[in-house]
Write a protein that holds these residues in place. Structure first.
Motif, PDB file in Angstrom:
ATOM      1  N   THR A 191    -104.430  22.534 -63.488  1.00 10.49           N
ATOM      2  CA  THR A 191    -105.540  22.542 -62.529  1.00 10.49           C
ATOM      3  C   THR A 191    -105.826  21.125 -62.036  1.00 10.49           C
ATOM      4  O   THR A 191    -106.099  20.902 -60.865  1.00 10.49           O
ATOM      5  N   ILE A 192    -105.748  20.159 -62.950  1.00 13.05           N
ATOM      6  CA  ILE A 192    -105.975  18.755 -62.587  1.00 13.05           C
ATOM      7  C   ILE A 192    -104.820  18.269 -61.704  1.00 13.05           C
ATOM      8  O   ILE A 192    -105.007  17.583 -60.697  1.00 13.05           O
ATOM      9  N   GLN A 193    -103.618  18.656 -62.097  1.00 16.94           N
ATOM     10  CA  GLN A 193    -102.412  18.278 -61.365  1.00 16.94           C
ATOM     11  C   GLN A 193    -102.503  18.727 -59.906  1.00 16.94           C
ATOM     12  O   GLN A 193    -102.229  17.955 -58.984  1.00 16.94           O
TER      13      GLN A 193
ATOM     14  N   SER C 210     -98.065  27.991 -74.914  1.00 21.14           N
ATOM     15  CA  SER C 210     -97.559  27.243 -73.767  1.00 21.14           C
ATOM     16  C   SER C 210     -98.649  26.977 -72.741  1.00 21.14           C
ATOM     17  O   SER C 210     -99.635  27.702 -72.661  1.00 21.14           O
ATOM     18  N   HIS C 211     -98.442  25.934 -71.958  1.00 19.10           N
ATOM     19  CA  HIS C 211     -99.328  25.704 -70.821  1.00 19.10           C
ATOM     20  C   HIS C 211     -98.601  26.072 -69.532  1.00 19.10           C
ATOM     21  O   HIS C 211     -99.169  26.016 -68.464  1.00 19.10           O
ATOM     22  N   LEU C 253    -103.820  30.288 -62.458  1.00 20.08           N
ATOM     23  CA  LEU C 253    -102.663  30.856 -61.769  1.00 20.08           C
ATOM     24  C   LEU C 253    -102.504  30.259 -60.376  1.00 20.08           C
ATOM     25  O   LEU C 253    -101.393  29.986 -59.930  1.00 20.08           O
ATOM     26  N   SER C 254    -103.629  30.051 -59.699  1.00 17.47           N
ATOM     27  CA  SER C 254    -103.504  29.565 -58.325  1.00 17.47           C
ATOM     28  C   SER C 254    -103.156  28.080 -58.277  1.00 17.47           C
ATOM     29  O   SER C 254    -102.754  27.562 -57.245  1.00 17.47           O
ATOM     30  N   ALA C 255    -103.314  27.390 -59.397  1.00 23.27           N
ATOM     31  CA  ALA C 255    -102.990  25.960 -59.413  1.00 23.27           C
ATOM     32  C   ALA C 255    -101.554  25.701 -59.837  1.00 23.27           C
ATOM     33  O   ALA C 255    -101.039  24.606 -59.640  1.00 23.27           O
ATOM     34  N   ALA C 256    -100.904  26.694 -60.429  1.00 21.13           N
ATOM     35  CA  ALA C 256     -99.565  26.472 -60.971  1.00 21.13           C
ATOM     36  C   ALA C 256     -98.601  26.105 -59.856  1.00 21.13           C
ATOM     37  O   ALA C 256     -98.544  26.773 -58.834  1.00 21.13           O
ATOM     38  N   PRO C 257     -97.851  25.021 -60.034  1.00 17.58           N
ATOM     39  CA  PRO C 257     -96.923  24.617 -58.983  1.00 17.58           C
ATOM     40  C   PRO C 257     -95.778  25.622 -58.861  1.00 17.58           C
ATOM     41  O   PRO C 257     -95.315  26.177 -59.853  1.00 17.58           O
ATOM     42  N   VAL C 258     -95.347  25.869 -57.639  1.00 16.63           N
ATOM     43  CA  VAL C 258     -94.274  26.829 -57.405  1.00 16.63           C
ATOM     44  C   VAL C 258     -93.134  26.116 -56.687  1.00 16.63           C
ATOM     45  O   VAL C 258     -93.337  25.517 -55.637  1.00 16.63           O
ATOM     46  N   ALA C 259     -91.955  26.211 -57.263  1.00 19.23           N
ATOM     47  CA  ALA C 259     -90.809  25.511 -56.687  1.00 19.23           C
ATOM     48  C   ALA C 259     -90.183  26.372 -55.597  1.00 19.23           C
ATOM     49  O   ALA C 259     -89.061  26.844 -55.715  1.00 19.23           O
ATOM     50  N   ARG C 260     -90.922  26.602 -54.538  1.00 18.04           N
ATOM     51  CA  ARG C 260     -90.437  27.470 -53.487  1.00 18.04           C
ATOM     52  C   ARG C 260     -91.066  27.027 -52.164  1.00 18.04           C
ATOM     53  O   ARG C 260     -92.204  26.558 -52.137  1.00 18.04           O
ATOM     54  N   LEU C 268    -108.117  28.906 -55.989  1.00 21.99           N
ATOM     55  CA  LEU C 268    -109.465  29.008 -56.525  1.00 21.99           C
ATOM     56  C   LEU C 268    -109.751  27.726 -57.296  1.00 21.99           C
ATOM     57  O   LEU C 268    -109.050  27.399 -58.252  1.00 21.99           O
ATOM     58  N   ARG C 269    -110.740  26.985 -56.822  1.00 21.34           N
ATOM     59  CA  ARG C 269    -111.011  25.701 -57.452  1.00 21.34           C
ATOM     60  C   ARG C 269    -112.187  25.799 -58.405  1.00 21.34           C
ATOM     61  O   ARG C 269    -113.196  26.426 -58.084  1.00 21.34           O
ATOM     62  N   LEU C 270    -112.038  25.148 -59.570  1.00 21.22           N
ATOM     63  CA  LEU C 270    -113.162  25.018 -60.479  1.00 21.22           C
ATOM     64  C   LEU C 270    -113.751  23.638 -60.259  1.00 21.22           C
ATOM     65  O   LEU C 270    -113.023  22.681 -60.041  1.00 21.22           O
TER      66      LEU C 270
END
Lengths: 272, 273, 320
Positions: A191-193, C210-211, C253-260, C268-270
């Protein structure tokens, strides 16, 4: 079309071990970073991506010996500059953000003081003016309560906040033309990233910076970068626009790296 | 598998020490004259072909005594250092790994003891219990124990929560096995490096006790004793009686210092290539 | 009648508090309940400070839990002594995050792999050696690797040694603590395939910490999302990824980087960052960061509520 801000041409070199043996680590590395773009240098361990980036600033490890190549910054070969000329460029026209921001900050001075000191070094002026500019810079990188934060020490900053402060320093206080980011989000939570990458993208676009992002993570690249340089084992494998690299990779290594980064995910799974 | 070439300082240290060991071994079976008997020549003969390092006041051969003395000075240093290393590290490992009350008990005892000046302590004890090789060894090793204990404690404490310590527990090691079989070997570098400094210190104190007449029987050819026996001669020109044992002490102390990191290297597979 | 799957690892109310001076306490883990069934993979997902590593260590009593119980193969480990724990580690093993730090630098691979065979299975040398060679081949190494020291191996090879060591004791439960976090992506895929193959061959139950959401989706049958020492959402992997309920899960989930290329997601921001875990108030842990916050969220900590089909979420607001 103006010339690229940075051009690396045929950079080659080796590491010298204590007994004098040479291990080649960079082989004819060439690529360009056009003005106003974010260019990613992507590679795995041992690809030579960090070494290349450090060479731009002339801060490569002393055991590295260059055998050939030029690094043209705004048309001048950085490798032919005298140390004092290089000092005029380093931190003023080219600045760098490292992976571990907290390690890059001095633990015995407040974060605000460190940024203000750099500001005065580069722009002169009074201490209070420098501090004012520092606080503005911290605010610009979305650090909450920048006045209070400026009085804190690095250990009071989380990893994400420290990286924001480093970006404030490298991008806003130094006001460089070229910003090098060496794995700026590695080790930070996703999230920070995501927030840091957004910040970098915004800064580049709003301030007309040129940035060079060193990373091992193709996921970070896809959303933020304009161009990609793929490196492997000290060689440039492929360069191109982000779209071309992701959608029409020409080299087998790029394809394999992409497949490994996607881990069998289909586009539908991601859209869901 | 080959080792990285040792630094020159270490090679020199090893050569000198090797020479002392050889000297000690030779003296067990042969010396030019009987080192213990007086009057093998006239008293205070200067160095000559017959007596290469001269004779002392009692007419004993200085070279023979010097050779025989190597047994004492080298032997005491080695045994005292090994004893201190073993006992001190064991205490340190226990304190560092188990922590809590055990740690406090061991650490405080060590600190209290360290508040005493070591040489003074050695003099007092030897005075009280009497001279003798065994007493000297015990006292000198005792002085070294706190340093080893503190070093070992710090090393083990910094490693006890490392993943490989956890992994060692997971594969079925009991806690003492984790401490002594996994953590201690990884802590040996600084401990072994310290043995060289400690050995140099022990050699000096051994000789000092001998010089002060607190060491072994005055007739024993221990180097400190020999210097004491020759100290009158220094003023009147018979310099060789004290000079050569002094040189021997200097050489041995120096060799131990030079060894330094070589010992730590020997214990670490990562430094091999 | 459908037989309930056999639960090999169950924690109930697992809690870990660290005193931090005065009467203040750092809550690393607060009342975590999980069930891990025979042969399945349950992923614990969370960011730093979520307590997922503390959970693994408390579940094995590498760190003493402050409260709660752990049943491993039906047996409570709470009152086990030193001998009992040593025996327990024959049933449950762990693969560590950093293979570099979890292998003793002074031991050859042979010594590393022999140790559990000697201590857990009490095999004589000849049998150990035979088994060690089998284990090497099982994890994709060769017998020649037995003579190497860890520093002579690549990161991926080291992690294979870590896996061989864990499997040597013949456990039925393996806790995988970020097993690919320190590996290059090209090695990551191979490692995950190896783990999947071993799971199928040896009928292992994996607790996968895992993260990395991508890795979790690839590996896990079920997912539990952790935030600040507690589980905020759990369910079958496809349900949680396709229909994340908790605001934290959605943000993650929405922050996870996607290699695409060309993936544009609604992010969604916290607000802000993870708050201090010292003496937290009795409220939802996401208070102050959550875009969906209601006044009721600040009055008590919501429990996990069943949302149907084994999907549970600790947020009454999203279910309302």
């Amino acid at each position: 079309m103006s010339s690229p801000l940075l051009e690396i041409e045929g950079l080659s070199g080796s590491f010298r071990s204590p007994n004098g043996a040479l291990t080649p680590v960079l082989h004819d590395v060439s690529f360009a970073v056009p003005r106003g773009t974010v260019t990613a240098i992507v590679g795995e361990t041992g690809s030579g991506k960090s070494l290349t980036a450090l060479s731009i600033l002339g801060i490569q490890p002393p055991t590295f010996q260059r055998s050939a190549g030029r690094i043209l910054f705004d048309g001048r070969d950085l490798l032919t500059l005298k140390p004092e000329e290089m000092r005029g460029i380093r931190g003023r026209r080219i600045s760098i953000v490292f992976q571990d921001a907290r390690a890059a900050l001095n633990p015995v001075f407040t974060v605000g003081r460190q940024l203000a000191d750099v500001h005065r070094l580069h722009h002169g002026g009074s201490a209070s003016r420098a501090m004012k500019r520092t606080i503005e810079a911290l605010r610009a990188v979305s650090i909450p309560e920048p006045e209070r934060r400026a009085r804190q020490y690095p250990h009071e900053f989380s990893g994400g906040m420290a990286q924001r402060a480093m970006i404030a320093l490298a991008a806003l206080v130094c006001e460089p033309e070229l910003l090098i980011l060496d794995e700026p989000t590695t080790g930070l939570d996703v999230t920070i990233q995501a927030a840091i990458m957004e910040l970098i993208g915004d800064l580049v676009r709003e301030r007309g910076l040129t940035a060079c992002l060193i990373t091992h993570d193709l996921g970070v690249v896809a959303e933020t970068c304009d161009r990609v340089v793929v490196m492997n084992a000290g060689r440039v494998v492929e360069t191109g626009t982000t779209e071309a690299i992701f959608t029409r990779p020409r080299q087998d290594y790029t394809r394999r790296l992409l497949a490994a980064s996607q881990l069998g995910e289909t586009p539908e799974m991601i859209e869901a | 598998m080959t080792r990285a070439p040792l630094a020159w300082s270490m090679r020199i240290g090893l050569c000198i020490l090797g020479a002392y060991v050889a000297l000690a071994l030779i003296s067990l079976v042969w010396t030019p004259y009987d080192p213990l008997s007086p009057g093998v020549g006239d008293s205070f003969l200067p160095p000559s072909v017959e007596f290469p390092l001269g004779t002392d006041r009692l007419g004993s051969d200085v070279l023979s005594r010097l050779m025989a003395g190597t047994q004492y000075n080298l032997g005491i240093a080695l045994v005292a250092v090994i004893l201190a290393l073993v006992i001190g590290s064991a205490l340190g490992v226990v304190a560092g790994y188990y922590g809590g009350a055990t740690d406090i008990a061991i650490s405080r005892s060590v600190e209290i003891f360290q508040a005493f000046p070591g040489v003074l302590f050695a003099m007092l004890v030897v005075k009280a219990v009497g001279p003798g090789v065994l007493n000297i060894i015990l006292v000198l090793s005792f002085i070294g124990i706190p340093d080893y204990a503190r070093l070992a404690r710090a090393e083990v404490q910094s490693r006890r929560n490392w993943p490989y310590a956890e992994a060692a527990r997971m594969v079925g090691n009991r806690s003492w096995q984790v401490a002594f079989r996994h953590l201690l070997p990884n802590s040996m570098g600084p401990l072994l490096a310290f043995t060289s400094i400690n050995a140099a210190f022990v050699s000096l104190v051994t000789a000092s006790l001998g010089f002060l007449g607190l060491g072994l029987n005055p007739n024993t050819p221990e180097w400190g004793n020999m210097i004491a026996r020759g100290q009158d001669g220094v003023m009147t020109g018979e310099w060789w009686v004290s000079f050569f044992p002094g040189l021997a002490i200097l050489g041995m102390t120096g060799a131990f210092y030079l060894l330094g990191d070589a010992l730590a290297d020997l214990a670490d597979p990562r430094r091999r290539r | 009648m459908r037989a309930e799957p056999y639960v090999v690892l169950r924690t109930s109310g697992l809690t870990k508090l660290y005193p931090v001076g005065g009467s203040r306490r750092l809550v690393a883990l607060s009342g975590v309940d999980i069930d891990l069934a025979e042969g399945e993979t349950l992923a614990l997902v969370g960011e730093s400070g979520s307590g997922k590593s503390t959970f693994a260590r408390c579940a094995l009593r590498l760190v003493e839990p402050s409260d709660g119980d752990v049943l491993i193969n039906g047996r409570s480990i709470r009152s086990l002594g030193a001998l009992g724990l040593a025996e327990l580690y024959g049933e449950v093993q762990m693969v560590f995050q950093d293979p570099n730090a979890s292998l003793n630098p002074r031991m050859t691979v042979r010594q590393v792999v022999h140790e559990p065979l000697r201590l857990h299975l009490r095999m004589p040398f000849a049998k150990r050696e035979k088994r060690a060679i089998e284990l090497m081949e099982m994890v994709g190494l060769t017998p020649a690797h037995l003579d190497r020291y860890p520093h002579e191996l690549s990161g991926g090879q080291r992690q294979r040694v870590g896996i061989a060591r864990a499997l040597a004791a013949e456990p039925n439960i393996v806790i995988l603590d970020e097993p690919t976090a320190s590996l290059d992506v090209s090695v990551r895929g191979q490692m995950l395939e190896l783990l999947k193959r071993l799971q199928a061959e040896l009928k292992l139950a994996y607790l996968f910490i895992s993260h990395d959401l991508q890795v979790v989706r690839h590996m896990a049958d079920r997912v539990a999302v952790m935030y600040l020492g507690g589980i905020v959402e759990s369910g079958r992997t496809e349900d949680v990824f396709a229909r994340p309920l908790h605001p934290y899960t959605r943000a993650l989930l929405s922050a996870a980087p996607v290699a695409r290329w060309g993936v544009k997601r609604q992010r969604l921001r916290l607000a802000g960052e993870i708050p201090s875990p010292i003496d937290p108030p009795d409220a939802c842990r996401l208070v102050g960061r959550c875009p969906m916050q209601q006044p009721a969220c600040t009055t008590r900590r919501p429990p996990l509520i069943d949302a149907g089909g084994g999907h549970a979420v600790a947020c009454p607001v999203v279910l309302a």
